[in-house]
Design an enzyme around this catalytic site. Structure first.
Site, PDB file in Angstrom:
ATOM      1  N   GLU A   1     -18.887 -10.837  32.364  1.00  0.00           N
ATOM      2  CA  GLU A   1     -18.988  -9.468  32.920  1.00  0.00           C
ATOM      3  C   GLU A   1     -17.875  -9.226  33.932  1.00  0.00           C
ATOM      4  OE1 GLU A   1     -21.020  -6.893  31.862  1.00  0.00           O
ATOM      5  OE2 GLU A   1     -21.380  -8.390  30.319  1.00  0.00           O
TER       6      GLU A   1
ATOM      7  N   TRP B   1     -14.701  -8.103  32.524  1.00  0.00           N
ATOM      8  CA  TRP B   1     -14.585  -6.703  32.089  1.00  0.00           C
ATOM      9  C   TRP B   1     -13.627  -5.919  32.980  1.00  0.00           C
ATOM     10  CZ3 TRP B   1     -15.947  -3.193  28.390  1.00  0.00           C
ATOM     11  CH2 TRP B   1     -16.712  -3.676  27.333  1.00  0.00           C
TER      12      TRP B   1
ATOM     13  N   TRP C   1     -17.508  19.953  22.047  1.00  0.00           N
ATOM     14  CA  TRP C   1     -18.504  19.808  23.119  1.00  0.00           C
ATOM     15  C   TRP C   1     -19.077  21.180  23.453  1.00  0.00           C
ATOM     16  CZ3 TRP C   1     -19.308  14.915  23.120  1.00  0.00           C
ATOM     17  CH2 TRP C   1     -18.258  14.005  22.960  1.00  0.00           C
TER      18      TRP C   1
ATOM     19  N   ASN D   1     -26.500  -0.888  35.709  1.00  0.00           N
ATOM     20  CA  ASN D   1     -25.636  -0.757  34.525  1.00  0.00           C
ATOM     21  C   ASN D   1     -26.377  -0.250  33.288  1.00  0.00           C
ATOM     22  OD1 ASN D   1     -23.149  -1.230  32.914  1.00  0.00           O
ATOM     23  ND2 ASN D   1     -24.446  -2.767  31.937  1.00  0.00           N
TER      24      ASN D   1
ATOM     25  N   TRP E   1     -17.747  14.139  27.798  1.00  0.00           N
ATOM     26  CA  TRP E   1     -17.871  12.901  28.594  1.00  0.00           C
ATOM     27  C   TRP E   1     -17.115  12.984  29.919  1.00  0.00           C
ATOM     28  CZ3 TRP E   1     -13.298  10.111  29.390  1.00  0.00           C
ATOM     29  CH2 TRP E   1     -12.208  10.492  28.584  1.00  0.00           C
TER      30      TRP E   1
ATOM     31  N   TRP F   1     -17.129   5.029  30.012  1.00  0.00           N
ATOM     32  CA  TRP F   1     -17.506   6.364  29.509  1.00  0.00           C
ATOM     33  C   TRP F   1     -17.024   6.556  28.081  1.00  0.00           C
ATOM     34  CZ3 TRP F   1     -20.839  10.101  30.561  1.00  0.00           C
ATOM     35  CH2 TRP F   1     -21.449  10.105  31.811  1.00  0.00           C
TER      36      TRP F   1
END
Ligand code: FAD
Length: 450
Positions: free
Chosen positions: A258, A261, A289, A327, A345, A368
């Site tokens: 993690e 990342w 959208w 998370n 988004w 995202w």
């Protein structure tokens, strides 16, 4: 001549290679520049200004204890640094490398005066590339390439004393930047402790929890994650020091991945500097959208935690109260905005940017886009998370009771979907849209688009 130490998202004295290098050259002038122009709409967000105030306050104290000071200036960063060089007669600037596009632009305009050092990642992220020299698109391949290069090496201790210049340049007062009082007051939520000492203490305390991390990290009701993200973003602790703090902890692999990342998202946004604004997947650039007044009021309901989906509302309210969100719930709330509400988004990304205490250019944008299915990885828009199932599966009952007080009296059996059980209190909104209907609408929009 004195040497400038340019501090950015590396507000610490331990494992600070730029500081060590600067001190070898001469008297050190530590400088922090607040630049609200260069980053454009990615200027530091509301919640982070609160954090930054406390972090700079602590850093200034720590520097004073070593015989030094922290100089604060405000303005376009490269021009401000050039002015301080001219005022002080310094010719060198030492700094740790950062990968946000506005930092790289400022670095380029400082030319030969600037000496960059590594220290904010496990590895310099832009050096880890595929066989053909590009950035990795998928985390699993990135990790496969990174793992053999780990551990990241030993952290460098903080110096006992810092050589001071004969004359200090003028400094703004921190109070004059007007970061406090902040509204909301992000201190009340979690009782955040800001600064290097707090970050180190938290890392050492987390050592005991590492073994359970893999099992606990998806449960919003547990404190199963490290909550080190704001400390890591502001560089109050280096990844190397964090690695060292949990060195002998058993079963640390999941936590290590993690942590990697951060390196992955920095590597991706270095290759694609506009990733926070532009879809990585070309076919998604024209996705229809929703827009107009209904979409705007839906966005507001999401921001305020009034969607009628308890897990979504709990997450959005945790965010507003504490500047942080679990998370798993970030994933659920983000997916809800993009797929259930069909809202762009970027709206969610910007809201997170302004309200997250750990808002981070690479981490925010890459996550995202991954959730939205707009990214350069393989995740598809058509994979739609079911918020109610997620809420049950990850046992979010007590998490919801904590953050949505209207539902505090409801038992686990009904709390995930009070509407469905006819147990919705009058002061809690109905679901904005049913799950099945939302799913079908999203899939239809995607079909029409293709
Ligand atoms: P831990 O689980 O203890 O992990 C340790 C550290 O590893 C984190 O502090 C973080 O630095 C890094 N990390 C863990 N997961 C991720 C991940 N998925 N992506 C990148 N780094 C990770 N994280 C941010 O730091 N800033 C953001 O702006 C941000 N925006 C996000 C937006 C969305 C839509 C989603 C789904 C995730 C986002 N994340 C972001 C990633 C992740 O949610 C947080 O890093 C994590 O919740 C922080 O809590 P922690 O420190 O307890 O994490």
């Amino acid at each position: 001549a004195p040497v400038l130490l340019w501090l950015r998202q590396d507000l610490r004295l331990h494992d600070q290679p730029a500081l060590i290098a600067a001190a070898e050259q001469g008297p050190v002038i530590p400088l922090y520049v607040l630049d609200d122009e260069g980053p454009g709409e990615w200027r530091i967000g509301g919640a982070q200004r609160w954090w930054l105030h406390h972090s700079l306050f602590r850093l200034a104290q720590d520097l004073e204890a070593k015989g030094s000071r922290l100089i604060l200036r405000r303005g376009p960063v490269a021009a401000t640094i050039a002015a301080v060089l001219a005022e002080t007669g310094a010719t060198q600037v030492h700094a740790l490398r950062h990968f946000e596009p506005w930092w790289r632009a400022a670095e380029a305009s400082l030319g030969d005066a600037l000496h960059l050092h590594d220290g904010n990642h496990l590895i310099r992220p832009d050096t880890l590339t595929t066989g053909s020299g590009g950035a990795y698109r998928i985390f699993a391949s990135f990790w496969k390439a990174l793992e053999p290069k780990l551990p990241p090496g030993d952290p460098v201790p903080a110096p006992d004393h810092l050589p001071a210049p004969k004359h200090w340049p003028a400094s703004d007062s921190l109070a004059s930047w007007g970061f406090l009082p902040s509204k909301p007051d992000w201190a009340t939520g979690f009782g955040w402790q800001v600064g290097e000492d707090a970050a180190l203490a938290k890392a050492h305390a987390f050592r005991a929890k590492v073994a359970a991390y893999e099992e606990q990290r998806n449960l919003p009701a547990e404190e199963g994650t490290s909550q080190l993200s704001p400390h890591l973003h502001f560089g109050e602790i280096s990844p190397r020091t964090l690695w060292d703090a949990i060195r002998n902890a058993p079963d640390a692999l999941k936590f290590h991945t993690e942590l990697a990342w951060r390196d992955f998202t920095a590597s991706l946004t270095t290759a694609l500097p506009r990733y926070a604004e532009e879809e990585g997947r070309a076919s998604m650039k024209t996705f229809p959208w929703r827009s107009g007044p209904h979409a705007a009021s839906d966005l507001r309901a999401w921001q305020r935690g009034r969607t009628g989906y308890p897990i979504v509302d709990a997450g959005m309210r945790q965010l507003w109260k504490t500047g942080w969100m679990h998370n798993r719930v970030r994933m659920i709330t983000a997916s809800f905005l993009v797929k259930h509400l069909l809202i762009d988004w970027r709206e969610g990304e910007r809201w997170f940017w302004d309200t997250l205490i750990d808002a981070d250019y690479g981490n925010n944008a890459v996550n995202w886009q991954w959730i939205a299915g707009t990214g350069i990885d393989a995740n598809m828009f058509t994979r739609i998370m079911a918020p109610l199932t997620q809420s049950e599966k990850f046992g979010a009952g007590s998490y919801i009771r904590r953050w949505v007080p209207e539902l505090a009296e409801l038992p686990d059996a009904v709390i995930h979907d009070p509407d469905e059980h006819g147990r919705r209190p009058a002061n809690y909104p109905p679901k904005m849209i049913g799950h099945r209907e939302a799913r079908e609408r999203a899939l239809a929009a995607n079909r029409a688009h293709r």
